[in-house]
Every structure is written in structure tokens, then in C-alpha cells.
Design a protein around this motif. Structure first.
Motif, PDB file in Angstrom:
ATOM      1  N   ASN A  14     -10.272   3.723 -47.684  1.00  0.00           N
ATOM      2  CA  ASN A  14     -10.439   2.334 -48.117  1.00  0.00           C
ATOM      3  C   ASN A  14      -9.102   1.675 -48.447  1.00  0.00           C
ATOM      4  O   ASN A  14      -8.960   0.460 -48.307  1.00  0.00           O
ATOM      5  CB  ASN A  14     -11.374   2.275 -49.312  1.00  0.00           C
ATOM      6  CG  ASN A  14     -12.801   2.622 -48.925  1.00  0.00           C
ATOM      7  OD1 ASN A  14     -13.214   2.423 -47.793  1.00  0.00           O
ATOM      8  ND2 ASN A  14     -13.554   3.163 -49.875  1.00  0.00           N
ATOM      9  N   ASN A  56      -8.022   0.457 -45.225  1.00  0.00           N
ATOM     10  CA  ASN A  56      -9.030  -0.322 -44.490  1.00  0.00           C
ATOM     11  C   ASN A  56      -9.295   0.276 -43.109  1.00  0.00           C
ATOM     12  O   ASN A  56      -9.355  -0.446 -42.099  1.00  0.00           O
ATOM     13  CB  ASN A  56      -8.589  -1.781 -44.345  1.00  0.00           C
ATOM     14  CG  ASN A  56      -8.705  -2.549 -45.640  1.00  0.00           C
ATOM     15  OD1 ASN A  56      -9.289  -2.052 -46.608  1.00  0.00           O
ATOM     16  ND2 ASN A  56      -8.146  -3.731 -45.680  1.00  0.00           N
ATOM     17  N   ASN A  96     -14.117  -4.061 -48.915  1.00  0.00           N
ATOM     18  CA  ASN A  96     -15.003  -3.597 -49.971  1.00  0.00           C
ATOM     19  C   ASN A  96     -16.463  -3.895 -49.669  1.00  0.00           C
ATOM     20  O   ASN A  96     -16.813  -4.994 -49.246  1.00  0.00           O
ATOM     21  CB  ASN A  96     -14.635  -4.261 -51.293  1.00  0.00           C
ATOM     22  CG  ASN A  96     -13.267  -3.842 -51.770  1.00  0.00           C
ATOM     23  OD1 ASN A  96     -12.680  -2.912 -51.244  1.00  0.00           O
ATOM     24  ND2 ASN A  96     -12.757  -4.533 -52.757  1.00  0.00           N
ATOM     25  N   GLY A  97     -17.287  -2.894 -49.932  1.00  0.00           N
ATOM     26  CA  GLY A  97     -18.717  -3.103 -49.873  1.00  0.00           C
ATOM     27  C   GLY A  97     -19.343  -2.969 -48.504  1.00  0.00           C
ATOM     28  O   GLY A  97     -20.562  -3.055 -48.376  1.00  0.00           O
ATOM     29  N   TYR A  98     -18.550  -2.740 -47.481  1.00  0.00           N
ATOM     30  CA  TYR A  98     -19.091  -2.651 -46.132  1.00  0.00           C
ATOM     31  C   TYR A  98     -19.398  -1.207 -45.762  1.00  0.00           C
ATOM     32  O   TYR A  98     -18.552  -0.331 -45.888  1.00  0.00           O
ATOM     33  CB  TYR A  98     -18.112  -3.221 -45.110  1.00  0.00           C
ATOM     34  CG  TYR A  98     -18.093  -4.725 -45.076  1.00  0.00           C
ATOM     35  CD1 TYR A  98     -17.184  -5.442 -45.854  1.00  0.00           C
ATOM     36  CD2 TYR A  98     -18.971  -5.431 -44.266  1.00  0.00           C
ATOM     37  CE1 TYR A  98     -17.159  -6.816 -45.827  1.00  0.00           C
ATOM     38  CE2 TYR A  98     -18.957  -6.821 -44.238  1.00  0.00           C
ATOM     39  CZ  TYR A  98     -18.053  -7.499 -45.019  1.00  0.00           C
ATOM     40  OH  TYR A  98     -18.032  -8.870 -44.984  1.00  0.00           O
ATOM     41  N   TRP A 137     -19.978   2.691 -48.430  1.00  0.00           N
ATOM     42  CA  TRP A 137     -18.753   2.225 -49.073  1.00  0.00           C
ATOM     43  C   TRP A 137     -18.427   3.004 -50.338  1.00  0.00           C
ATOM     44  O   TRP A 137     -17.350   3.554 -50.474  1.00  0.00           O
ATOM     45  CB  TRP A 137     -18.867   0.735 -49.400  1.00  0.00           C
ATOM     46  CG  TRP A 137     -17.901   0.269 -50.440  1.00  0.00           C
ATOM     47  CD1 TRP A 137     -18.206  -0.145 -51.708  1.00  0.00           C
ATOM     48  CD2 TRP A 137     -16.472   0.198 -50.336  1.00  0.00           C
ATOM     49  NE1 TRP A 137     -17.046  -0.474 -52.389  1.00  0.00           N
ATOM     50  CE2 TRP A 137     -15.971  -0.279 -51.565  1.00  0.00           C
ATOM     51  CE3 TRP A 137     -15.572   0.493 -49.316  1.00  0.00           C
ATOM     52  CZ2 TRP A 137     -14.631  -0.487 -51.798  1.00  0.00           C
ATOM     53  CZ3 TRP A 137     -14.218   0.292 -49.551  1.00  0.00           C
ATOM     54  CH2 TRP A 137     -13.768  -0.189 -50.776  1.00  0.00           C
ATOM     55  N   ILE A 138     -19.360   3.043 -51.272  1.00  0.00           N
ATOM     56  CA  ILE A 138     -19.010   3.517 -52.603  1.00  0.00           C
ATOM     57  C   ILE A 138     -18.922   5.036 -52.665  1.00  0.00           C
ATOM     58  O   ILE A 138     -17.881   5.606 -52.977  1.00  0.00           O
ATOM     59  CB  ILE A 138     -20.031   3.006 -53.635  1.00  0.00           C
ATOM     60  CG1 ILE A 138     -19.966   1.483 -53.715  1.00  0.00           C
ATOM     61  CG2 ILE A 138     -19.756   3.626 -54.999  1.00  0.00           C
ATOM     62  CD1 ILE A 138     -20.948   0.876 -54.674  1.00  0.00           C
ATOM     63  N   THR A 151     -12.004  -8.657 -47.313  1.00  0.00           N
ATOM     64  CA  THR A 151     -11.911  -7.356 -47.947  1.00  0.00           C
ATOM     65  C   THR A 151     -12.864  -6.363 -47.302  1.00  0.00           C
ATOM     66  O   THR A 151     -13.955  -6.708 -46.857  1.00  0.00           O
ATOM     67  CB  THR A 151     -12.222  -7.458 -49.446  1.00  0.00           C
ATOM     68  OG1 THR A 151     -12.167  -6.156 -50.014  1.00  0.00           O
ATOM     69  CG2 THR A 151     -13.600  -8.067 -49.677  1.00  0.00           C
ATOM     70  N   ARG A 196     -23.007  -5.283 -44.482  1.00  0.00           N
ATOM     71  CA  ARG A 196     -23.426  -5.190 -45.873  1.00  0.00           C
ATOM     72  C   ARG A 196     -24.939  -5.204 -45.970  1.00  0.00           C
ATOM     73  O   ARG A 196     -25.502  -5.236 -47.066  1.00  0.00           O
ATOM     74  CB  ARG A 196     -22.844  -6.350 -46.697  1.00  0.00           C
ATOM     75  CG  ARG A 196     -21.376  -6.191 -47.015  1.00  0.00           C
ATOM     76  CD  ARG A 196     -20.860  -7.320 -47.864  1.00  0.00           C
ATOM     77  NE  ARG A 196     -19.547  -7.033 -48.419  1.00  0.00           N
ATOM     78  CZ  ARG A 196     -18.838  -7.896 -49.117  1.00  0.00           C
ATOM     79  NH1 ARG A 196     -19.306  -9.105 -49.349  1.00  0.00           N
ATOM     80  NH2 ARG A 196     -17.655  -7.551 -49.605  1.00  0.00           N
TER      81      ARG A 196
END
Length: 123
Positions: A74, A77, A30-32, A53-54, A28, A100
Motif C-alpha cells: 500500500n 500503491n 486506500n480502501g480499494y 485493503w485492510i 488514493t 470499493r
């Protein structure tokens, strides 16, 4: 594992624009935090920009600030690097990377790298 594939490089004239893309697959996205780096022939790898990321916070090297814009989708990707007002000194292999960890301007922070795409700017 995260696989990264860059595209969009090429040969342009000074003042032109290019948009690089970096497509991620595998684990995923996510979070990278995603970063762009470049390496000119005979020189060390240089930080260009990162995007978190966020919140989507961004940060740029002084050499590209005001000319380059990093963004991410996102859902797809994919991270982008819009490069405007290109200069001959922007000539390099551009690589995207994912991490991360903290320390987002340091290439040693990043866990995953793409193979790079060549950008050549003629004067």
C-alpha cells in the motif's frame, strides 16, 4: 479516478514463473480491493485473485490456487501477482482492477481497470 498500469508479462515456458505488477495512481489507493483477471483469446474474462485493503485477505480461482499469490504494497500503491508453475492454459491478457464495491470475483464489480499485460506460456 484511479489509473492502473500493469507490467511484467512476457513469453515463458511451462513451469516457469512470472511476477506481474499493477501500479495505481490518481486517487488514493486506500480502501480499494484489488483484483486480477485474465482473458484468453476468444474467451470471456476470468477471475484470478483478489486482495482486500485492510486485512489483506486473499481469494483465488481454483485454477490458480497453490500456484499464484496476490500481494499488495500500500505504501507503493502496487499490487502483485506472483505466478509459479505456469501452464499453457494460463496464457491470457492479465488485467488488474480496483473496486470499493462488494462481489470481488465479478468483473462487473470493478470500477477501474488497467490496460492489461500479455502472458504467454509455451509447452
Amino acid at each position: 479516478q484511479v489509473q492502473l498500469v500493469e507490467s511484467g508479462g512476457g513469453l515463458v515456458q511451462a513451469g516457469d514463473s512470472l511476477r506481474l505488477s499493477c501500479a495505481a495512481s490518481g486517487r488514493t489507493f486506500n480502501g480499494y480491493t484489488m483484483g486480477w483477471f485474465r482473458q484468453a483469446l476468444g474467451q470471456e474474462r476470468e477471475f484470478v485473485a483478489w486482495i482486500s485493503w485492510i486485512v489483506g485477505n486473499t481469494y483465488y480461482a481454483d485454477s490458480v490456487k497453490g500456484r499464484f499469490t496476490i500481494s499488495r504494497d500500500n505504501a507503493k500503491n502496487t499490487v502483485y501477482l506472483q505466478m509459479n508453475s505456469l501452464k499453457p492454459e494460463d496464457t491470457a491478457v492479465y488485467s488488474c482492477a480496483a473496486t470499493r464495491n462488494a462481489g470481488w470475483t465479478d468483473p462487473m464489480t470493478y470500477d477501474y481497470w488497467g490496460q492489461g499485460t500479455q502472458v504467454t506460456v509455451s509447452s
